[in-house]
Design a protein around this motif. Structure first.
Motif, PDB file in Angstrom:
ATOM      1  N   ILE A   4      55.033 -35.694  15.274  1.00 43.20           N
ATOM      2  CA  ILE A   4      55.770 -34.869  16.234  1.00 43.20           C
ATOM      3  C   ILE A   4      55.980 -33.501  15.591  1.00 43.20           C
ATOM      4  N   SER A   5      55.429 -32.467  16.197  1.00 41.39           N
ATOM      5  CA  SER A   5      55.532 -31.107  15.677  1.00 41.39           C
ATOM      6  C   SER A   5      56.640 -30.372  16.426  1.00 41.39           C
ATOM      7  N   ILE A   6      57.632 -29.888  15.693  1.00 42.41           N
ATOM      8  CA  ILE A   6      58.755 -29.186  16.305  1.00 42.41           C
ATOM      9  C   ILE A   6      58.368 -27.730  16.527  1.00 42.41           C
ATOM     10  N   PRO A   7      58.475 -27.218  17.748  1.00 40.08           N
ATOM     11  CA  PRO A   7      58.119 -25.818  17.996  1.00 40.08           C
ATOM     12  C   PRO A   7      58.945 -24.864  17.138  1.00 40.08           C
ATOM     13  N   SER A   8      58.326 -23.801  16.675  1.00 38.23           N
ATOM     14  CA  SER A   8      58.972 -22.884  15.743  1.00 38.23           C
ATOM     15  C   SER A   8      60.014 -21.992  16.393  1.00 38.23           C
ATOM     16  N   ASP A   9      60.101 -22.005  17.743  1.00 30.57           N
ATOM     17  CA  ASP A   9      61.064 -21.128  18.411  1.00 30.57           C
ATOM     18  C   ASP A   9      62.335 -21.864  18.801  1.00 30.57           C
ATOM     19  N   LYS A  10      62.524 -23.072  18.267  1.00 31.33           N
ATOM     20  CA  LYS A  10      63.690 -23.861  18.661  1.00 31.33           C
ATOM     21  C   LYS A  10      64.466 -24.343  17.431  1.00 31.33           C
ATOM     22  N   GLN A  11      65.759 -24.486  17.632  1.00 30.35           N
ATOM     23  CA  GLN A  11      66.601 -25.144  16.628  1.00 30.35           C
ATOM     24  C   GLN A  11      66.822 -26.581  17.068  1.00 30.35           C
ATOM     25  N   PHE A  12      66.830 -27.510  16.065  1.00 30.54           N
ATOM     26  CA  PHE A  12      66.973 -28.916  16.406  1.00 30.54           C
ATOM     27  C   PHE A  12      67.958 -29.617  15.498  1.00 30.54           C
ATOM     28  N   ASN A  47      58.981 -30.436  23.331  1.00 28.89           N
ATOM     29  CA  ASN A  47      58.390 -29.235  23.927  1.00 28.89           C
ATOM     30  C   ASN A  47      59.192 -28.753  25.135  1.00 28.89           C
ATOM     31  N   THR A  48      59.953 -29.668  25.750  1.00 26.91           N
ATOM     32  CA  THR A  48      60.638 -29.365  27.004  1.00 26.91           C
ATOM     33  C   THR A  48      62.090 -28.950  26.798  1.00 26.91           C
ATOM     34  N   LEU A  92      66.028 -41.345  25.863  1.00 32.25           N
ATOM     35  CA  LEU A  92      65.747 -42.271  26.961  1.00 32.25           C
ATOM     36  C   LEU A  92      65.630 -41.541  28.299  1.00 32.25           C
ATOM     37  N   ASP A  93      66.167 -40.317  28.369  1.00 31.89           N
ATOM     38  CA  ASP A  93      66.055 -39.532  29.592  1.00 31.89           C
ATOM     39  C   ASP A  93      64.719 -38.808  29.703  1.00 31.89           C
ATOM     40  N   TYR A  94      63.862 -38.960  28.683  1.00 32.12           N
ATOM     41  CA  TYR A  94      62.579 -38.255  28.662  1.00 32.12           C
ATOM     42  C   TYR A  94      61.414 -39.242  28.513  1.00 32.12           C
ATOM     43  N   ASN A 108      53.781 -39.627  21.855  1.00 33.22           N
ATOM     44  CA  ASN A 108      53.472 -38.628  22.886  1.00 33.22           C
ATOM     45  C   ASN A 108      54.691 -38.294  23.734  1.00 33.22           C
ATOM     46  N   ALA A 109      55.511 -39.304  24.016  1.00 30.12           N
ATOM     47  CA  ALA A 109      56.701 -39.054  24.828  1.00 30.12           C
ATOM     48  C   ALA A 109      57.702 -38.183  24.078  1.00 30.12           C
ATOM     49  N   ILE A 110      57.835 -38.436  22.780  1.00 35.33           N
ATOM     50  CA  ILE A 110      58.764 -37.626  21.984  1.00 35.33           C
ATOM     51  C   ILE A 110      58.251 -36.200  21.869  1.00 35.33           C
ATOM     52  N   GLN A 111      56.941 -36.029  21.689  1.00 29.83           N
ATOM     53  CA  GLN A 111      56.380 -34.682  21.594  1.00 29.83           C
ATOM     54  C   GLN A 111      56.599 -33.910  22.891  1.00 29.83           C
ATOM     55  N   ALA A 112      56.398 -34.577  24.021  1.00 26.24           N
ATOM     56  CA  ALA A 112      56.635 -33.920  25.306  1.00 26.24           C
ATOM     57  C   ALA A 112      58.097 -33.529  25.460  1.00 26.24           C
ATOM     58  N   MET A 113      58.974 -34.364  24.955  1.00 21.80           N
ATOM     59  CA  MET A 113      60.396 -34.077  25.046  1.00 21.80           C
ATOM     60  C   MET A 113      60.773 -32.844  24.228  1.00 21.80           C
TER      61      MET A 113
END
Length: 533
Positions: free
Chosen positions: A79-87, A57-58, A36-38, A50-55
């Motif tokens: 939603i594609s999770i960037p490969s350089d991040k842990q989630f 990425n940020t 909700l903060d994004y 789109n909002a989740i994807q932007a989040m």
């Protein structure tokens, strides 16, 4: 100063509690990010893709993304999770509406391993309530294409979704736990899939746990292609899995090493979906107290081939509690320590086309009881063929090896070696059974056959014998020991060509029969006899 001390104590207590309990929901080092903060609305109407994807990425790596409890988030895209991040994706009780989604919702690209974890990544997806009112086979909740690190998918409840979690490629330390729901009835869907295009067993999902799974097809069924599909996977543990309903296919295991405990597939209902298939091919399976498949409706084909199965406890490969169409069990090595049944038919049902050939059954343990086929009263196996199998019993069997009531049942060309029956029968037939060209070596135990059974040319179990007997001058009968292993059903007698008196046989028993003559020929009389089982 007092407040600071109090917060330090609370923080220390939290750290100690997480460490002592090993609680997977403690994220002491994760930075929490509320969607909700994004600018993610989660109002149940707006497409938040789109909002989740932007989040994602940020936000920084090593992040726990939290959705609002009690809200509904609509996601129509990927939603594609960037490969350089842990989630850590924590649904937190939020509902996810995928009705407008025709693709993968969360995708993790190949070679996913954040630099902060060196060669090992970490993905956690938890606490999601997912629904799709118009799902299709292209909708998939989570796809992880390649992750050398830890993957956790836990606490997922889904409705009318064809595909839930797919681990594809080189994935290690994967946990799929407490996934429950109602798969859609579309034909091509697979709720849980672990597979790789790499040759077994070098790559593929390794050291995986699939546990606490319950599924029942949405709106009755038939369900999607199969509930669990495993191919080219190594070290997969499947525990506490229950599938109910009418499915197109059951669990499919190909080219994999799998351990199963507490797995139960129950097909039921009035639908007769004859194209359904359970396939286990070139698999290495170990487990305890495992039923591969139980049915009470026609489910099509059960195939178990080219596999190695090692069980420490009771095993029922196939429990047919309803009319079914084909069972094909061939070219397997099956090692057992407890009581087992290869195929069990429930009363009042029919199984068509049962094939068991080129299998090696090896039993260990003093309380072993083995049944290759169990068919109780008022049940029928049609076109039964059990050929070229070996049965080595290393212990002391306390049960049947075959209990057959069959139409056109054939039990031919088997090898039964070192089988000791302390109770029960090696064979028990209610009729219409054919037992030919089998080899019985070092076997004890009784055989019970019915009139009309054909029992011939078996080594170690005499079913046909011939000989001569002499009715001594002045007597009119002779008792003959026939030498068969069971009571003959037919006895033929004749005298010499010059003998015109009539002959008949009675008191045919398990070891002897009596030949009677209607007259005296004035001397000893030679009688030629032939007994058949």
């Amino acid at each position: 100063m007092k407040m600071t001390t109090t917060w330090n104590r609370i923080l220390l207590a939290s750290i100690l509690w997480c460490g002592l309990t090993l609680n997977s929901f403690c994220y002491a080092t994760d930075e929490a990010s509320n969607v909700l903060d994004y600018n993610v609305l989660c109002d149940g109407t707006t497409d938040d893709t789109n909002a989740i994807q932007a989040m994602v990425n940020t936000v920084p790596t090593n992040t726990r993304i939290v959705w609002p409890n009690g809200r509904t988030c609509k996601i129509n895209g990927t939603i594609s999770i960037p490969s350089d991040k842990q989630f850590v994706l924590d649904g937190n009780g939020c509902k996810f509406d995928l009705t407008g989604n025709t693709g993968t919702v969360f995708t993790f690209p190949p070679a996913y391993h954040p630099p902060s974890y060196g060669p090992y990544g970490k993905i956690e997806i938890r606490n999601m309530d997912v629904t799709a009112s118009a799902a299709n086979t292209s909708t998939l909740l989570v796809q992880i294409s390649d992750c050398p690190g830890k993957v956790v998918v836990q606490n997922i409840f889904f409705t009318n979704l064809a595909n839930v979690v797919w681990l594809l490629g080189n994935c290690y330390l994967s946990i799929i736990d407490n996934v429950r729901g109602y798969p859609s009835n579309y034909g091509g869907g697979i709720p849980i899939k672990l597979t790789s295009s790499d040759a077994f067993p070098t790559w593929g999902p390794n050291n995986s746990m699939i546990s606490n799974i319950w599924m029942q097809p949405f709106s009755g069924g038939p369900g999607p292609q199969c509930p669990i599909y495993i191919n080219y996977s190594n070290g997969v543990n499947i525990k506490n899995v229950e599938m109910e309903g009418v499915w197109q296919n059951g669990i499919t295991i190909l080219n994999s090493i799998v351990n199963m405990t507490g797995v139960w597939l129950h097909y039921y209902g009035n639908d007769v979906y004859t194209s359904s298939t359970v396939t286990i091919d070139n698999a290495h399976i170990t487990g305890h107290n495992f039923t591969m498949l139980t049915t009470d409706t026609a489910v099509g084909t059960f195939i178990l081939k080219d596999s190695y199965i090692d069980y420490a406890g009771a095993l029922v490969m196939l429990y047919v509690a309803g009319n079914s169409d084909k069972v094909d069990i061939h070219d397997n090595t099956i090692k057992l320590t407890g009581v087992y049944t290869a195929v069990r038919i429930n009363p009042n049902y029919t199984l068509h086309d049962l094939f068991m050939h080129h299998n090696h059954f090896e039993g260990h343990g003093d309380t072993l009881g083995g049944l290759a086929v169990e068919v109780p009263s008022n049940s029928t196996v049609e076109r039964l063929k059990i050929n070229d199998n070996t049965f080595y019993n290393m212990g002391n069997s306390t049960g049947y090896f075959f209990l057959v009531k069959a139409v056109d049942g054939q039990i031919n060309d088997n090898i039964f070696n070192t089988i000791t029956m302390s109770s029960g029968h090696m064979f028990y037939s209610y009729g219409n059974v054919q037992l030919k060209r089998n080899i019985f070596n070092n076997c004890t135990g009784t055989f019970a056959f019915a009139a009309g059974d054909v029992v011939k040319d078996n080594t170690g179990y005499v079913t046909e014998n011939t000989g001569t007997a002499t009715i001594v001058d002045g007597t009119s009968s002779i008792v003959v020991t026939h030498g068969l292993t069971a009571t003959p059903t037919k006895v033929f007698v004749e005298g010499s060509t010059s003998d015109t008196t009539s002959l008949y046989v009675d008191t045919i028993g398990s070891t002897q029969f009596t030949i009677h003559s209607s007259g005296n020929v004035g001397g000893n009389r030679t009688i030629y006899w032939r007994a058949e089982k």
